[in-house]
Each structure stands twice: as C-alpha cells, then as structure tokens.
Design a protein around this motif. Structure first.
Motif, mmCIF file in Angstrom:
data_model
loop_
_atom_site.group_PDB
_atom_site.id
_atom_site.type_symbol
_atom_site.label_atom_id
_atom_site.label_comp_id
_atom_site.label_asym_id
_atom_site.label_seq_id
_atom_site.Cartn_x
_atom_site.Cartn_y
_atom_site.Cartn_z
ATOM 1 N N ALA A 75 48.407 -4.180 -12.304
ATOM 2 C CA ALA A 75 48.489 -5.841 -11.665
ATOM 3 C C ALA A 75 48.649 -6.477 -13.042
ATOM 4 N N LYS A 76 47.823 -5.901 -14.344
ATOM 5 C CA LYS A 76 47.529 -6.342 -15.587
ATOM 6 C C LYS A 76 47.876 -6.499 -16.063
ATOM 7 N N ASN A 77 49.642 -5.366 -15.840
ATOM 8 C CA ASN A 77 49.953 -4.068 -17.033
ATOM 9 C C ASN A 77 49.144 -4.086 -18.092
ATOM 10 N N THR A 78 48.425 -3.377 -17.914
ATOM 11 C CA THR A 78 47.457 -3.088 -19.103
ATOM 12 C C THR A 78 46.678 -1.600 -19.199
ATOM 13 N N VAL A 79 46.982 -0.848 -20.038
ATOM 14 C CA VAL A 79 46.676 0.319 -19.894
ATOM 15 C C VAL A 79 45.270 0.700 -20.955
ATOM 16 N N TYR A 80 44.577 1.863 -20.655
ATOM 17 C CA TYR A 80 42.551 1.525 -21.421
ATOM 18 C C TYR A 80 43.161 2.496 -21.882
ATOM 19 N N LEU A 81 42.421 3.236 -22.879
ATOM 20 C CA LEU A 81 41.503 4.271 -23.351
ATOM 21 C C LEU A 81 40.294 4.095 -23.529
ATOM 22 N N GLN A 82 39.212 5.071 -23.048
ATOM 23 C CA GLN A 82 37.668 4.280 -22.742
ATOM 24 C C GLN A 82 37.644 6.360 -24.023
ATOM 25 N N MET A 83 37.203 5.707 -25.165
ATOM 26 C CA MET A 83 36.714 6.728 -25.632
ATOM 27 C C MET A 83 34.641 7.000 -26.267
ATOM 28 N N ASN A 84 34.919 8.257 -25.342
ATOM 29 C CA ASN A 84 32.949 8.825 -25.648
ATOM 30 C C ASN A 84 33.129 9.376 -26.420
ATOM 31 N N THR A 85 31.444 9.700 -26.846
ATOM 32 C CA THR A 85 31.010 10.663 -28.090
ATOM 33 C C THR A 85 32.278 11.145 -29.034
ATOM 34 N N LEU A 86 32.652 9.525 -29.259
ATOM 35 C CA LEU A 86 33.093 9.861 -30.885
ATOM 36 C C LEU A 86 32.909 10.303 -31.781
ATOM 37 N N LYS A 87 33.540 11.260 -32.372
ATOM 38 C CA LYS A 87 33.385 12.038 -33.804
ATOM 39 C C LYS A 87 34.542 11.219 -35.105
ATOM 40 N N PRO A 88 33.437 11.563 -36.326
ATOM 41 C CA PRO A 88 34.583 11.346 -37.301
ATOM 42 C C PRO A 88 35.985 11.586 -37.529
ATOM 43 N N GLU A 89 36.678 13.174 -36.382
ATOM 44 C CA GLU A 89 37.554 12.995 -36.525
ATOM 45 C C GLU A 89 38.821 12.070 -35.622
ATOM 46 N N ASP A 90 37.500 11.692 -35.287
ATOM 47 C CA ASP A 90 38.566 10.556 -34.315
ATOM 48 C C ASP A 90 39.091 9.348 -35.134
ATOM 49 N N THR A 91 39.263 9.734 -36.225
ATOM 50 C CA THR A 91 38.962 7.623 -37.053
ATOM 51 C C THR A 91 40.344 7.857 -37.250
ATOM 52 N N ALA A 92 41.425 7.401 -37.007
ATOM 53 C CA ALA A 92 42.772 7.015 -37.696
ATOM 54 C C ALA A 92 43.246 5.863 -36.935
ATOM 55 N N VAL A 93 44.461 5.701 -36.816
ATOM 56 C CA VAL A 93 45.186 4.313 -36.430
ATOM 57 C C VAL A 93 45.523 4.676 -34.316
ATOM 58 N N TYR A 94 45.596 3.762 -33.694
ATOM 59 C CA TYR A 94 45.879 4.174 -31.698
ATOM 60 C C TYR A 94 47.188 3.485 -31.610
ATOM 61 N N TYR A 95 47.829 4.219 -31.337
ATOM 62 C CA TYR A 95 49.106 3.552 -31.339
ATOM 63 C C TYR A 95 48.767 4.000 -29.312
ATOM 64 N N CYS A 96 49.863 2.216 -28.370
ATOM 65 C CA CYS A 96 49.894 2.199 -27.261
ATOM 66 C C CYS A 96 51.505 2.826 -27.268
ATOM 67 N N ALA A 97 52.007 3.510 -26.081
ATOM 68 C CA ALA A 97 52.967 4.237 -26.083
ATOM 69 C C ALA A 97 53.945 3.583 -24.768
ATOM 70 N N LYS A 98 54.938 2.704 -24.129
ATOM 71 C CA LYS A 98 55.726 3.474 -23.192
ATOM 72 C C LYS A 98 56.393 4.158 -22.696
ATOM 73 N N HIS A 99 57.340 5.076 -21.460
ATOM 74 C CA HIS A 99 57.738 6.207 -22.236
ATOM 75 C C HIS A 99 58.874 5.323 -20.594
ATOM 76 N N ARG A 100 59.476 6.153 -21.426
ATOM 77 C CA ARG A 100 61.247 5.313 -20.391
ATOM 78 C C ARG A 100 60.902 6.150 -18.967
ATOM 79 N N THR A 101 60.337 7.084 -18.048
ATOM 80 C CA THR A 101 60.233 7.196 -16.684
ATOM 81 C C THR A 101 58.766 6.759 -16.470
#
Length: 124
Positions: A75-101
C-alpha cells in the motif's frame, strides 16, 4: 520506469540494529518482487534478502539469516530490511532492487531497477 530510493543507513555499533527502507515511485502498478543487495569496499555486490510480491516468500543469504528480516507494505510501495545484531562485516552500501517478475530471486539477474544505495557502517 520505477524509481527506488533507499533510506535508513548510518553508523551503528556492533550488536546494534538499523532498519532500511526502500520507497518505489513511478510505474508501480505491476506486481514485482523486491530484493536487497550490498557491496563492501573492494568486493563484489552480493545478495542479502528477497521477498515476493505477496510477501509470504522470503530468501536470505546465509550470512544474515536469523539476523535480518525483509518485509514490504504494498500500500505504501515500500520494502524494508530490519537488521539486528549487526557485525562489522555487515558494513557496505546497501541497494534495493525491483525484480521484473513477482517471484523472489537471489540472483542479481532479473532485477531491472536499482536504487542509489545507502551506507551502513558497523563499528567494532
């Protein structure tokens, strides 16, 4: 054409949490799966999580399983990513993407629209 804008990134200590959001605009009338990918410095972009159109099927990379949760609000055209217990190796640029299907997928092939990315930095 669908435009995607990520938000919610930032600096957090190891063990902390962040919630990323990805808002879609433009031609959002079709049903589509969504995914999150990330890219750390000097590394290739990798799959993180994906969700189908209905929201009842999700996939996760082994490295985030049990810590990250993908969800969506169509309804809001929004997707979320809840990230818990984060680790240093999670450091990155995060991208969302739309699939064609409407089917969730782990491979980058098939995603036809990408956001600009949001930086997540986890300090030790």
């Amino acid at each position: 054409q669908v435009q995607l804008v990520e938000s919610g990134g930032g600096l957090v200590q190891s063990g902390g949490s962040l919630r990323l959001s990805c808002a879609a605009s433009g031609r959002t009338s079709s049903n589509y799966a969504m995914g999150w990918f990330r890219q750390a410095p000097g590394k290739e972009r990798e799959f993180v999580a994906a969700i189908n159109w209905i929201g009842d099927i999700t996939y996760y990379a082994d490295s985030v399983k049990g810590r990250f949760t993908i969800s969506r609000d169509n309804a809001k055209n929004t997707v979320y990513l809840q990230m818990n217990t984060l680790k240093p190796e999670d450091t990155a640029v995060y991208y969302c993407a739309k699939h064609r299907t409407s089917t969730a997928a782990m491979r980058a092939y098939g995603y036809d629209s990408w956001g600009q990315g949001t930086q997540v930095t986890v300090s030790s």
